[in-house]
Design an enzyme around this catalytic site. Structure first.
Site, mmCIF file in Angstrom:
data_model
loop_
_atom_site.group_PDB
_atom_site.id
_atom_site.type_symbol
_atom_site.label_atom_id
_atom_site.label_comp_id
_atom_site.label_asym_id
_atom_site.label_seq_id
_atom_site.Cartn_x
_atom_site.Cartn_y
_atom_site.Cartn_z
ATOM 1 N N TYR A 24 0.806 -1.225 0.000
ATOM 2 C CA TYR A 24 0.000 0.000 0.000
ATOM 3 C C TYR A 24 0.839 1.275 0.000
ATOM 4 O O TYR A 24 0.270 2.378 -0.042
ATOM 5 C CB TYR A 24 -0.926 -0.005 1.215
ATOM 6 C CG TYR A 24 -1.859 -1.193 1.244
ATOM 7 C CD1 TYR A 24 -2.966 -1.250 0.402
ATOM 8 C CD2 TYR A 24 -1.612 -2.276 2.077
ATOM 9 C CE1 TYR A 24 -3.824 -2.337 0.407
ATOM 10 C CE2 TYR A 24 -2.456 -3.377 2.090
ATOM 11 C CZ TYR A 24 -3.562 -3.409 1.247
ATOM 12 O OH TYR A 24 -4.400 -4.497 1.254
ATOM 13 N N HIS A 60 -4.881 6.003 -0.668
ATOM 14 C CA HIS A 60 -5.463 5.801 0.655
ATOM 15 C C HIS A 60 -4.442 6.042 1.769
ATOM 16 O O HIS A 60 -4.826 6.123 2.945
ATOM 17 C CB HIS A 60 -5.999 4.370 0.748
ATOM 18 C CG HIS A 60 -7.324 4.253 1.431
ATOM 19 N ND1 HIS A 60 -8.216 5.310 1.611
ATOM 20 C CD2 HIS A 60 -7.944 3.173 1.995
ATOM 21 C CE1 HIS A 60 -9.298 4.885 2.236
ATOM 22 N NE2 HIS A 60 -9.156 3.602 2.496
ATOM 23 N N PHE A 83 -5.532 -2.116 9.917
ATOM 24 C CA PHE A 83 -5.924 -1.652 8.597
ATOM 25 C C PHE A 83 -6.865 -0.471 8.741
ATOM 26 O O PHE A 83 -7.421 -0.216 9.813
ATOM 27 C CB PHE A 83 -6.527 -2.789 7.768
ATOM 28 C CG PHE A 83 -5.465 -3.678 7.171
ATOM 29 C CD1 PHE A 83 -4.940 -3.400 5.922
ATOM 30 C CD2 PHE A 83 -4.949 -4.738 7.892
ATOM 31 C CE1 PHE A 83 -3.933 -4.179 5.382
ATOM 32 C CE2 PHE A 83 -3.947 -5.528 7.370
ATOM 33 C CZ PHE A 83 -3.434 -5.252 6.103
ATOM 34 N N ASN A 94 -9.864 0.402 8.040
ATOM 35 C CA ASN A 94 -11.237 0.341 8.521
ATOM 36 C C ASN A 94 -11.367 0.145 10.023
ATOM 37 O O ASN A 94 -12.465 0.292 10.579
ATOM 38 C CB ASN A 94 -11.994 -0.785 7.801
ATOM 39 C CG ASN A 94 -12.215 -0.469 6.328
ATOM 40 O OD1 ASN A 94 -11.856 0.606 5.849
ATOM 41 N ND2 ASN A 94 -12.794 -1.407 5.613
ATOM 42 N N ASP A 99 -7.240 10.833 3.646
ATOM 43 C CA ASP A 99 -7.571 11.094 2.247
ATOM 44 C C ASP A 99 -9.062 11.391 2.086
ATOM 45 O O ASP A 99 -9.891 10.917 2.871
ATOM 46 C CB ASP A 99 -7.209 9.890 1.383
ATOM 47 C CG ASP A 99 -7.942 8.625 1.836
ATOM 48 O OD1 ASP A 99 -7.715 8.178 2.983
ATOM 49 O OD2 ASP A 99 -8.761 8.093 1.058
ATOM 50 N N ASN A 142 -14.305 5.162 6.094
ATOM 51 C CA ASN A 142 -14.371 4.062 7.061
ATOM 52 C C ASN A 142 -13.396 4.230 8.220
ATOM 53 O O ASN A 142 -13.695 3.843 9.360
ATOM 54 C CB ASN A 142 -14.124 2.731 6.361
ATOM 55 C CG ASN A 142 -15.290 2.314 5.489
ATOM 56 O OD1 ASN A 142 -16.434 2.648 5.780
ATOM 57 N ND2 ASN A 142 -15.014 1.610 4.412
#
Length: 251
Positions: A70, A75, A120, A122, A147, A168
């Site tokens: 990532y 994100h 993560f 969320n 973001d 989220n």
């Protein structure tokens, strides 16, 4: 120094730190050197009974997903902004606390803690909620950076409070702060996905070269906005963020 978290081995946390190194930045040394020097001088010279030592610390959290997969994606701009702050202010992010990569330092005379949750996105609130509770940080001194699909690419927006806007990570944080929305947030625009692309796929896309150059300028602006927020207040910082700038203005 690595802080051992109940239920998490120190070796696992150490492995996490090694696995998720700070993202490389292309900031101009010339633009940052003057403020970096003054901040380091203040931090080094602050005695135990100075105002800085008696001030409640700020918690500055950047949101993102852990892992090389990532790095550099849309994100993860919250992670990158925190990396930018850490670099410009000489704050080491080499410890761990409550499922986050973590560092402590000063910005001006204000004590700060920087965090990049290694949950993560969320479930970011698992980390943020733990940090806020353990360090007893007032909600008004928790700045969350993340973001935003609804802002034009590379645009910043600073607000003193608000909802989750469908994000989220912010939903999780608000939930773990017992529903409180009374904390400032710095949103970084990543633009809308082209055509009919699924937003979930779009936020995991990397930036192209031109976008990366624009983002580096945005991060410089964001670093200065955080300095103003901590030392002069959110109204002045928000005015700074919303005023059009050029590279020469930041220099």
């Amino acid at each position: 120094m690595v802080i051992t978290i109940p239920g998490h081995s120190s070796s696992a946390l150490a492995a996490a730190i090694l696995r998720f190194p700070a993202t490389h930045r292309r900031f101009s040394t010339r633009l940052m050197a003057k403020k970096r020097f003054s901040t380091k001088a203040t931090a080094a010279g602050a005695p135990a009974d100075s105002p800085a030592s008696k001030t409640k610390p700020w918690l500055i959290v950047g949101l993102g997903n852990p892992g090389k997969k990532y790095n550099g994606t849309r994100h993860n701009v919250g992670f990158e902004m925190v990396d930018a702050i850490a670099e410009s202010e000489g704050i080491s992010m080499n410890s761990a606390s409550y499922k986050s990569l973590f560092g402590k330092g000063l910005i001006g005379n204000v004590p700060v803690m920087l965090a990049k949750p290694q949950t993560f996105m969320n479930v970011s609130g698992e980390s943020v909620g733990g940090l806020v509770s353990y360090y007893k940080i007032p909600a008004q001194q928790v700045l969350v950076i993340y973001d935003d699909l609804d802002l034009p690419f590379s645009k910043l927006r600073l607000l003193p409070k608000g909802g989750h806007g469908g994000h989220n990570g912010m939903k999780s944080i608000i939930s773990h702060l017992k529903g409180s929305r009374e904390f400032p947030r710095l949103r970084i625009g990543i633009g809308r996905p082209p055509g009919k692309m699924d937003p979930a796929n779009f936020v995991l896309r990397p930036f192209n070269k031109k976008e990366r150059e624009e983002l580096d300028f945005t991060f410089q602006t964001g670093v200065e906005a955080v300095r103003i927020l901590l030392t002069e207040g959110i109204n002045k910082s928000a005015t700074f963020v919303n005023t059009p700038k050029t590279l020469e203005h930041l220099g």
